[in-house]
Every structure is written in structure tokens, then in C-alpha cells.
Write an enzyme that holds these catalytic residues in place. Structure first.
Site, mmCIF file in Angstrom:
data_model
loop_
_atom_site.group_PDB
_atom_site.id
_atom_site.type_symbol
_atom_site.label_atom_id
_atom_site.label_comp_id
_atom_site.label_asym_id
_atom_site.label_seq_id
_atom_site.Cartn_x
_atom_site.Cartn_y
_atom_site.Cartn_z
ATOM 1 N N GLU A 94 -10.478 -36.693 -29.424
ATOM 2 C CA GLU A 94 -8.700 -35.932 -28.761
ATOM 3 C C GLU A 94 -8.339 -36.057 -30.295
ATOM 4 O O GLU A 94 -7.783 -37.782 -30.597
ATOM 5 C CB GLU A 94 -8.870 -36.205 -27.648
ATOM 6 C CG GLU A 94 -7.570 -35.580 -27.227
ATOM 7 C CD GLU A 94 -7.305 -36.343 -25.533
ATOM 8 O OE1 GLU A 94 -5.881 -36.419 -24.942
ATOM 9 O OE2 GLU A 94 -8.642 -37.161 -24.647
ATOM 10 N N ASP A 130 3.057 -38.609 -23.237
ATOM 11 C CA ASP A 130 3.285 -39.958 -24.249
ATOM 12 C C ASP A 130 3.894 -40.967 -23.249
ATOM 13 O O ASP A 130 5.016 -41.110 -23.215
ATOM 14 C CB ASP A 130 3.354 -39.300 -25.447
ATOM 15 C CG ASP A 130 1.579 -38.239 -26.157
ATOM 16 O OD1 ASP A 130 1.126 -38.150 -24.994
ATOM 17 O OD2 ASP A 130 2.408 -37.714 -26.457
#
Length: 243
Positions: A31, A42
Site C-alpha cells: 500500500e 492518518d
């Protein structure tokens, strides 16, 4: 079925070198995070890595160019994790056309709601690039059935109600949710967010079809100690292979 090891790396000036290390040490799918100025999903480690990549001048065009130049040297599949704004700015069809050209297996768009994801999939259906579904722990049964019905590639189950990188604070009903998902689909169901240790992997991959490990791998590549990183990657692969 072999349990999937899906490591996450930031798309930075070293990402091709890092991909090759992952490819040689047990990754099934890599990824690649596309750096973005407002990465809402995030945690701090990935956010900082993204900010550094932006300062290095890394853009989606840079990532596409590097993948184009090196795709024949990467044996495993790779996906992009990107926020929707980057796709819109590039142009939806142009973005997926370029993904197909450079060998991208799929795209994960964490900030795009399910209904809009379905519209996007319809628009870009002529390209051989999968749009990977994310399922949160708060999704109800009706929503799960709907998402699973249209899922492709693999299903990414978010293990907690938080941003990435928290240490193993998994949702208490996670395993039940994973079992429920697997009962409704034939494609792999993987778990991600907060997975770091051998214990985490053993705990979750007994139920899930694989794990996504992000912050821990990003942190290790940032420390630039490839020997330690390779040792960690081999440990992850060995742990998954024992399940």
C-alpha cells in the site's frame, strides 16, 4: 489460503527502494500512501512522513513516473491510498487511466463515502483498477451487506474508531465483525490500523485473511536501518505463515 501481508509505505523519494525491500521480504500487496496536506485518517507517524514527502516535492505525478519506470522490478501487487481531492484535481478518469498504465492493482480512498464510491466506480469501470472498500467498526449490518456486495480486491476492516497507528487498542467486537464479514463474501477480509506486534498479528489473523501494517513500517523505514526492518518484515511473514 495464505494470510496476506499488506505493508503500507509513504510515497516519498525512497518509496521504490522500500517497495523492493518489501517485495523481497514477504509482502503480498504493498500500500503506497500519496502524500496529502490534510490527511484526516492518518496518525502522527504517517502524517509526519507525508509532510516530509511534500517538502521533498513528491506529488502524484512523481509517484506515477516512478512506478512506470520500475513496475517490471516489483513482483507483488501494489495499491495507492489517496484522498479524494488528489483524484479530483488530477481528473477522475485520467487518474484511473494512469493507475492502470503503471500497474496499480487498486485504490483506497479513505475520505470518500460509500455512495460516492459507487458513483466513481461506475465512471471508471473501463479501467482495470479495483476500488478497495473500507469498513468501519460502526457500520451496521445493512451497510455491511451493501458494501460487501460491491466489494472488489479485498475488504479493509478498520480495527478501531480512531486514526492509524494507535497501539493495539482494537475494538472489542472486532473479531465478531470480521467473522460476520467473511460469512458474506469470498474476497479476502483484512484488518488494519494499529497492528504492530507479533501478538497483534496472531490475535487478528486467526480470524482475518491478512493484516495491514502501516505506522510501524513507516517508522522503521524513516529510521533508515534496513537490516532491522528486514528482520521485522521476515518476522511478520513467518508469523502469518504459522496461522
Amino acid at each position: 489460503m495464505t494470510k496476506l501481508f499488506i505493508p503500507y509505505i509513504m510515497g516519498n523519494k525512497s518509496f521504490i527502494k522500500n517497495m523492493k525491500i518489501l517485495d523481497e521480504n514477504g509482502a503480498d500487496i504493498i500500500e503506497i500512501g500519496v502524500p496529502f496536506s490534510d490527511p484526516v485518517a492518518d496518525g502522527p507517524i504517517i502524517m509526519e512522513a507525508g509532510n516530509r514527502a511534500i517538502k521533498q516535492g513528491v506529488t502524484i505525478n512523481y509517484i506515477f513516473n516512478e512506478l512506470s519506470n520500475n513496475k517490471d522490478e516489483i513482483n507483488c501487487k501494489y495499491v495507492l491510498m489517496t484522498y479524494y481531492n488528489i483524484i479530483v484535481s488530477y481528473g477522475e478518469e485520467a487518474f484511473f487511466k494512469e493507475c492502470e498504465k503503471v500497474g496499480v492493482y487498486g485504490v483506497i480512498i479513505p475520505d470518500l463515502p460509500y455512495e460516492l464510491t459507487q458513483k466513481l466506480k461506475h465512471k471508471i469501470s473501463k479501467f482495470d483498477v479495483k476500488v478497495i472498500s473500507l469498513i468501519s467498526m460502526t457500520a451496521n449490518d445493512d451497510r455491511i451487506k451493501e458494501i460487501v456486495k460491491h466489494a472488489e480486491g479485498f475488504i479493509y476492516t478498520v480495527t478501531m474508531n480512531a486514526t492509524t497507528g494507535k497501539n493495539g487498542t482494537f475494538h472489542p467486537q472486532l473479531k465478531d465483525k470480521l467473522k460476520h464479514l467473511k460469512a458474506h463474501t469470498d474476497i479476502p477480509v483484512v484488518a488494519g490500523f494499529g497492528i504492530r506486534t507479533k501478538e497483534h498479528i496472531k490475535d487478528l489473523a486467526t480470524v482475518a485473511d491478512g493484516v495491514v501494517i502501516g505506522s510501524e513500517i513507516v517508522k522503521r523505514f524513516c529510521q533508515d536501518n534496513n537490516e532491522d526492518t528486514i528482520h521485522y518484515l521476515k518476522q511478520v511473514r513467518e508469523t502469518l505463515d504459522t496461522l
